[in-house]
Write an enzyme that holds these catalytic residues in place. Structure first.
Site, mmCIF file in Angstrom:
data_model
loop_
_atom_site.group_PDB
_atom_site.id
_atom_site.type_symbol
_atom_site.label_atom_id
_atom_site.label_comp_id
_atom_site.label_asym_id
_atom_site.label_seq_id
_atom_site.Cartn_x
_atom_site.Cartn_y
_atom_site.Cartn_z
ATOM 1 N N CYS A 102 0.810 -1.223 0.000
ATOM 2 C CA CYS A 102 0.000 0.000 0.000
ATOM 3 C C CYS A 102 0.840 1.269 0.000
ATOM 4 O O CYS A 102 0.361 2.329 -0.380
ATOM 5 C CB CYS A 102 -1.001 0.000 1.144
ATOM 6 N N HIS A 115 -2.233 1.287 7.367
ATOM 7 C CA HIS A 115 -2.497 1.166 5.938
ATOM 8 C C HIS A 115 -2.442 2.556 5.281
ATOM 9 O O HIS A 115 -2.953 3.517 5.826
ATOM 10 C CB HIS A 115 -3.880 0.541 5.744
#
Ligand SMILES: [Zn+2]
Ligand SMILES: [Zn+2]
Ligand SMILES: [Zn+2]
Length: 382
Positions: free
Chosen positions: A44, A304
């Site tokens: 990510c 994230h």
């Protein structure tokens, strides 16, 4: 993380995707592409590549360039070119990011950074990509004095600064210390202290104060005692900008992975940035006048990374979360409220000059040269 996101929402992003997708239009195809992040890939942090693609000045500059000093498998220039080419031409809505992931892993093998399957820092990924672009175009490790007209890194992103302590009381000063910055880092703890201080004085925060707030936060704590003996004053650092960057990246440093300052910080963000506010002094005439617009942001939430980017042609903010792409709205406040709801901590902010232009390719390498021993040399330097 990616697993949950990809299988919980079978529409691959819901209504936002359908709305902004018009079959047959290359522009809307390019606009709605996500990057694949499969279970276990932990890629990510590559959302920073997504933002680079969305920065008009960067995308057009890279399109101009093709000759470079190539590193084959670990060539970040080639990997970016290939991913940008797919953003432009592929009919798929979700693209694999393997080429860039592999090139980063190969390049930083010795440092054990950005290795396959492992999560890494998106801000450092972004800075490393910029530093590598310089090396691929200029092939010179002395990056602080880079004057190549085709170097996207130093022509468009670099802030050339010097800092100096000057005593207001007796006039004594320290030697000026020149340096180059690709990301201007600010502590969010210091920023929210400045926000509180301003609110106590004026009861409201004007969005055009953001540059000044960042400057005050950045100068917090940088006190020295006057170099002149017998003066006894404590004096503040002054930072002077000497060039006119068209892309200014602000990096936030957070004291905690989950911070209760998140809402304050998001509310303080200004969609415009004046360079005169950000630094104590600006010497370049164009830089004095330039007002930069917020066009991209990389955020962090629950371990994230995701990204927001303003798409100029459709005048819409888009949200990129790996494979998922959503339309957020036309106003900055639409983005801010999504961040507050989702507890997104801003990590990198991208401000660009709306009149910014791509780099010139007049002094770019005419052809691609393979550099087999280049890698060892570069690693030896770092
Ligand atoms: Zn290459
Ligand atoms: Zn350069
Ligand atoms: Zn003094």
């Amino acid at each position: 993380m990616a697993w949950v996101k990809m299988f919980k929402k079978p529409g691959g992003g819901g209504g936002g995707l359908k709305k902004s997708y018009q079959p047959g239009s290359m522009l809307s195809l390019a606009l709605t592409k996500g990057l694949l992040n499969e279970p276990g890939q932990n890629s990510c942090f590559l959302n920073s590549a997504q933002v680079l693609w969305q920065l008009d000045i960067f995308r057009r500059s890279l399109r101009h360039l093709s000759g470079h000093f190539c590193l084959g498998d670990s060539c970040i220039f080639c990997a970016l070119k290939s991913i940008f080419c797919q953003f432009q031409q592929s009919r798929e809505r979700v693209l694999p990011s393997d080429s860039l992931r592999n090139a980063l892993a190969e390049t930083f093998k010795d440092e054990q950074r950005f290795q396959l399957g492992l999560m890494d820092d998106a801000a450092e990924c972004f800075e490393n990509i910029l530093e590598r672009i310089h090396l691929h175009i200029v092939s010179d490790t002395a990056s602080d004095s880079c004057s190549s007209k085709s170097c996207i890194t130093h022509q468009k992103f670099a802030m050339m600064l010097y800092e100096q302590f000057v005593c207001r009381c007796c006039g004594a000063s320290s030697d000026p210390h020149p340096f180059t910055e690709l990301v201007h880092y600010v502590s969010t703890t210091a920023l929210s202290q400045q926000v509180d201080r301003t609110m106590a004085k004026t009861e409201r925060l004007r969005s055009d104060m953001f540059g000044e707030l960042l400057q005050a936060a950045n100068n917090t704590g940088d006190l020295r005692s006057c170099p002149q003996r017998n003066c006894g004053q404590s004096i503040k650092i002054r930072r002077v900008l000497m060039n006119c960057p068209e892309i200014v990246t602000i990096g936030f440093v957070w004291d905690a992975e989950q911070s209760d300052l998140t809402d304050d910080v998001i509310r303080s963000l200004g969609p415009r940035l004046n360079l005169c506010g950000l630094f104590n002094r600006v010497t370049d005439e164009n830089a004095k006048r330039s007002e930069l617009h917020l066009v991209g942001m990389i955020c962090f939430s629950s371990k994230h990374y995701s990204a927001f980017a303003y798409h100029t042609k459709s005048s819409k903010w888009m949200f990129f979360d790996d494979a998922t792409v959503k339309e957020i709205g036309s106003k900055w406040k639409d983005v801010a409220s999504k961040c507050v709801r989702g507890h997104f901590q801003p990590l990198l902010l991208f401000y660009t000059n709306p009149e910014g232009t791509p780099v010139s390719n007049e002094d770019a390498p005419r052809q691609t040269t393979m550099c087999p021993r280049y890698k060892g040399h570069v690693n030896g330097e770092t």
